[in-house]
Design a protein around this motif. Structure first.
Motif, short mmCIF file in Angstrom:
data_model
loop_
_atom_site.label_atom_id
_atom_site.label_comp_id
_atom_site.label_asym_id
_atom_site.label_seq_id
_atom_site.Cartn_x
_atom_site.Cartn_y
_atom_site.Cartn_z
N MET A 3 -25.43 34.28 39.63
CA MET A 3 -25.01 33.03 39.02
C MET A 3 -24.42 32.13 40.12
O MET A 3 -23.59 32.56 40.90
N THR A 4 -24.83 30.89 40.15
CA THR A 4 -24.41 29.94 41.17
C THR A 4 -22.99 29.45 40.89
O THR A 4 -22.64 29.13 39.76
N THR A 5 -22.19 29.37 41.95
CA THR A 5 -20.83 28.84 41.82
C THR A 5 -20.80 27.37 42.24
O THR A 5 -21.72 26.88 42.91
N VAL A 6 -19.72 26.70 41.89
CA VAL A 6 -19.53 25.30 42.27
C VAL A 6 -19.51 25.18 43.80
O VAL A 6 -20.07 24.23 44.35
N ALA A 7 -18.89 26.14 44.48
CA ALA A 7 -18.85 26.12 45.95
C ALA A 7 -20.26 26.11 46.52
O ALA A 7 -20.55 25.37 47.48
N GLU A 8 -21.16 26.89 45.94
CA GLU A 8 -22.55 26.93 46.40
C GLU A 8 -23.26 25.61 46.11
O GLU A 8 -24.06 25.14 46.94
N VAL A 9 -22.98 25.03 44.96
CA VAL A 9 -23.58 23.74 44.62
C VAL A 9 -23.13 22.69 45.63
O VAL A 9 -23.93 21.91 46.14
N LEU A 10 -21.84 22.68 45.96
CA LEU A 10 -21.32 21.72 46.94
C LEU A 10 -21.99 21.90 48.30
O LEU A 10 -22.36 20.93 48.95
N ARG A 11 -22.15 23.15 48.73
CA ARG A 11 -22.78 23.41 50.04
C ARG A 11 -24.23 22.93 50.06
O ARG A 11 -24.74 22.54 51.11
N GLY A 12 -24.90 22.97 48.90
CA GLY A 12 -26.30 22.56 48.82
C GLY A 12 -26.52 21.06 48.72
O GLY A 12 -27.64 20.59 48.81
N LYS A 13 -25.44 20.31 48.55
CA LYS A 13 -25.58 18.86 48.42
C LYS A 13 -25.93 18.23 49.77
O LYS A 13 -25.44 18.64 50.80
N PRO A 33 -13.87 25.63 42.74
CA PRO A 33 -15.08 26.08 43.46
C PRO A 33 -15.62 27.43 42.97
O PRO A 33 -16.80 27.71 43.11
N SER A 34 -14.77 28.25 42.38
CA SER A 34 -15.19 29.58 41.93
C SER A 34 -15.89 29.56 40.57
O SER A 34 -16.50 30.55 40.17
N GLN A 35 -15.83 28.44 39.87
CA GLN A 35 -16.47 28.36 38.55
C GLN A 35 -17.98 28.34 38.69
O GLN A 35 -18.53 27.95 39.72
N THR A 36 -18.66 28.76 37.63
CA THR A 36 -20.13 28.84 37.66
C THR A 36 -20.77 27.54 37.20
O THR A 36 -20.14 26.73 36.50
N SER A 37 -22.02 27.40 37.54
CA SER A 37 -22.81 26.25 37.08
C SER A 37 -22.86 26.22 35.56
O SER A 37 -22.78 25.15 34.95
N PRO A 46 -14.96 16.24 39.46
CA PRO A 46 -14.35 16.50 40.77
C PRO A 46 -14.14 18.01 40.92
O PRO A 46 -13.94 18.72 39.93
N VAL A 47 -14.19 18.46 42.15
CA VAL A 47 -13.92 19.86 42.46
C VAL A 47 -12.57 19.89 43.18
O VAL A 47 -12.40 19.25 44.23
N MET A 48 -11.62 20.63 42.59
CA MET A 48 -10.26 20.66 43.12
C MET A 48 -9.81 22.11 43.27
O MET A 48 -10.23 22.98 42.50
N GLU A 49 -8.95 22.33 44.25
CA GLU A 49 -8.31 23.64 44.40
C GLU A 49 -6.94 23.43 45.02
O GLU A 49 -6.83 22.76 46.05
#
Length: 147
Positions: free
Chosen positions: A1-11, A86-90, A106-109
């Motif tokens: 399962m893709t995480t938000v962190a992975e989505v951000l890296r793919g942008k 960032p740890s949440q899933t798509s 927004p992605v916040m941590e």
């Protein structure tokens, strides 16, 4: 399962465009048009205080016959900004966006802004994931081993 962190890296671009709450709505529209985006985070003193979208313009300026050059962003922005970690899933993001009729998160941590994802980013990731699964299944069915 893709995480938000992975989505951000793919942008393609990690840039998050922002605007001041005292800027005019017209300035916000110009920036969104120049960058080809549909939302801006509203920042004040390094803190996220809202989000302004094309939808806000359409509903709160155009339909109410207000003037975008004379209206400040703070007057039409959404102040209660939903965000993800960032740890949440798509899948979690898609559910949040669907339930709340959102197109941008927004992605916040730890109070720090890390990026912004859109529904388009998530759909692109899901399509990529599904394409990979299809290719793996095709290789399995035909007996061809992936290199």
């Amino acid at each position: 399962m893709t995480t938000v962190a992975e989505v951000l890296r793919g942008k393609q671009s990690q840039t998050v465009y922002t605007i001041s709450p005292t800027a005019s709505v017209y300035d916000a529209l110009v920036l969104m048009a120049e960058k080809g985006i549909g939302a801006l985070l509203v920042m004040d003193g390094g803190h996220v205080v809202g989000i302004v979208t094309e939808r806000d313009y359409a509903r709160k300026i155009a339909l109410m016959s207000r003037l975008s050059r004379e209206t400040e962003v703070r007057e039409i922005m959404t102040s209660a900004v939903m965000y993800v970690r960032p740890s949440q899933t798509s899948d979690e993001c898609m559910a949040l966006m669907t339930e709340n009729r959102l197109r941008h998160l927004p992605v916040m941590e730890n109070g720090q802004l890390l990026g912004m994802i859109s529904i388009g980013d998530l759909v692109k990731g899901i399509i990529s994931e599904q394409q990979f699964i299809i290719e793996q299944l095709e290789h399995y069915i035909t007996g061809v081993r992936a290199a």
